[in-house]
Design an enzyme around this catalytic site. Sequence first.
Site, PDB file in Angstrom:
ATOM      1  N   HIS A 109       0.828  -1.211   0.000  1.00  0.00           N
ATOM      2  CA  HIS A 109       0.000   0.000   0.000  1.00  0.00           C
ATOM      3  C   HIS A 109       0.853   1.248   0.000  1.00  0.00           C
ATOM      4  O   HIS A 109       1.990   1.239   0.454  1.00  0.00           O
ATOM      5  CB  HIS A 109      -0.971   0.029   1.189  1.00  0.00           C
ATOM      6  CG  HIS A 109      -0.321  -0.175   2.513  1.00  0.00           C
ATOM      7  ND1 HIS A 109       0.036  -1.425   2.970  1.00  0.00           N
ATOM      8  CD2 HIS A 109       0.059   0.694   3.474  1.00  0.00           C
ATOM      9  CE1 HIS A 109       0.593  -1.319   4.165  1.00  0.00           C
ATOM     10  NE2 HIS A 109       0.634  -0.034   4.489  1.00  0.00           N
ATOM     11  N   PHE A 110       0.263   2.305  -0.521  1.00  0.00           N
ATOM     12  CA  PHE A 110       0.883   3.626  -0.561  1.00  0.00           C
ATOM     13  C   PHE A 110       0.058   4.546   0.329  1.00  0.00           C
ATOM     14  O   PHE A 110      -1.172   4.516   0.283  1.00  0.00           O
ATOM     15  CB  PHE A 110       0.893   4.181  -1.990  1.00  0.00           C
ATOM     16  CG  PHE A 110       1.848   3.473  -2.914  1.00  0.00           C
ATOM     17  CD1 PHE A 110       1.576   2.192  -3.362  1.00  0.00           C
ATOM     18  CD2 PHE A 110       3.012   4.090  -3.333  1.00  0.00           C
ATOM     19  CE1 PHE A 110       2.457   1.528  -4.209  1.00  0.00           C
ATOM     20  CE2 PHE A 110       3.899   3.436  -4.183  1.00  0.00           C
ATOM     21  CZ  PHE A 110       3.625   2.154  -4.625  1.00  0.00           C
ATOM     22  N   HIS A 111       0.740   5.363   1.128  1.00  0.00           N
ATOM     23  CA  HIS A 111       0.070   6.365   1.962  1.00  0.00           C
ATOM     24  C   HIS A 111       0.113   7.714   1.242  1.00  0.00           C
ATOM     25  O   HIS A 111       1.182   8.124   0.764  1.00  0.00           O
ATOM     26  CB  HIS A 111       0.821   6.562   3.285  1.00  0.00           C
ATOM     27  CG  HIS A 111       0.896   5.354   4.159  1.00  0.00           C
ATOM     28  ND1 HIS A 111       0.086   5.188   5.266  1.00  0.00           N
ATOM     29  CD2 HIS A 111       1.694   4.256   4.123  1.00  0.00           C
ATOM     30  CE1 HIS A 111       0.403   4.042   5.872  1.00  0.00           C
ATOM     31  NE2 HIS A 111       1.374   3.461   5.199  1.00  0.00           N
TER      32      HIS A 111
HETATM   33  P1  AMP Z   1       1.771   0.302   7.309  1.00  0.00           P
HETATM   34  O1  AMP Z   1       2.311   0.365   8.688  1.00  0.00           O
HETATM   35  O2  AMP Z   1       2.563   1.083   6.294  1.00  0.00           O
HETATM   36  O3  AMP Z   1       1.570  -1.137   6.940  1.00  0.00           O
HETATM   37  O4  AMP Z   1       0.382   1.029   7.335  1.00  0.00           O
HETATM   38  C1  AMP Z   1      -0.835   0.395   7.589  1.00  0.00           C
HETATM   39  C2  AMP Z   1      -1.860   1.481   7.669  1.00  0.00           C
HETATM   40  O5  AMP Z   1      -3.128   0.882   7.609  1.00  0.00           O
HETATM   41  C3  AMP Z   1      -1.804   2.315   8.954  1.00  0.00           C
HETATM   42  O6  AMP Z   1      -1.689   3.690   8.629  1.00  0.00           O
HETATM   43  C4  AMP Z   1      -3.133   1.995   9.639  1.00  0.00           C
HETATM   44  O7  AMP Z   1      -3.644   3.120  10.299  1.00  0.00           O
HETATM   45  C5  AMP Z   1      -3.992   1.565   8.481  1.00  0.00           C
HETATM   46  N1  AMP Z   1      -5.067   0.626   8.755  1.00  0.00           N
HETATM   47  C6  AMP Z   1      -5.008  -0.507   9.490  1.00  0.00           C
HETATM   48  N2  AMP Z   1      -6.177  -1.172   9.426  1.00  0.00           N
HETATM   49  C7  AMP Z   1      -6.993  -0.450   8.618  1.00  0.00           C
HETATM   50  C8  AMP Z   1      -8.320  -0.615   8.139  1.00  0.00           C
HETATM   51  N3  AMP Z   1      -9.071  -1.662   8.481  1.00  0.00           N
HETATM   52  N4  AMP Z   1      -8.825   0.333   7.314  1.00  0.00           N
HETATM   53  C9  AMP Z   1      -8.095   1.402   6.956  1.00  0.00           C
HETATM   54  N5  AMP Z   1      -6.831   1.617   7.372  1.00  0.00           N
HETATM   55  C10 AMP Z   1      -6.279   0.703   8.175  1.00  0.00           C
END
Ligand code: AMP
Length: 139
Positions: free
Chosen positions: A102-104
């Site tokens: 995923h991309f933020h």
């Molecule tokens: P990462 O640490 O880069 O893997 O980021 C995972 C991201 O997913 C974090 O910013 C979380 O806040 C977000 N996240 C976790 N569960 C969910 C969900 N069910 N829906 C939307 N965002 C989520």
Amino acid sequence: MAYDTNNIFAKILRGEASCISVYEDDKTLAFMDLMPQAEGHVLIVPKEAAENLLDLSEAGAQACILTTRRIALAVKKALGVEGIHVAQLNGAAAGQTVPHCHFHVIPHATGTVLRMHAAVRAPDDELKVLAQRIKACLA
Ligand code: AMP
């Protein structure tokens, strides 16, 4: 390591878990981050089963970066911020917490500090309003 089909983003992609969607096409899905680092934080995921960018096909990577750019433009317009932070973590050692690529896209206003990563849950009604504002700014 084998791709974990039970990770939360895989469940969202299969429709087994909900999300607050912003955009979808045949290769990608964009939805609101539930624990945003700033108001308007969006995640972009490929529909392909890939744990991180290094596992993703070239076509999947191309689709993700195009959607990420599209979402970044809409978020910038919708939130009226000067900066957009784009982040993408690969592996737990790098801080990745969900094992689906995923991309933020995170709005970054001048003089502000981003909140901690994946720390505080935002209310759904606020996220839904933000999603509508971002959708309205998609080209
Ligand atoms: P990462 O640490 O880069 O893997 O980021 C995972 C991201 O997913 C974090 O910013 C979380 O806040 C977000 N996240 C976790 N569960 C969910 C969900 N069910 N829906 C939307 N965002 C989520």
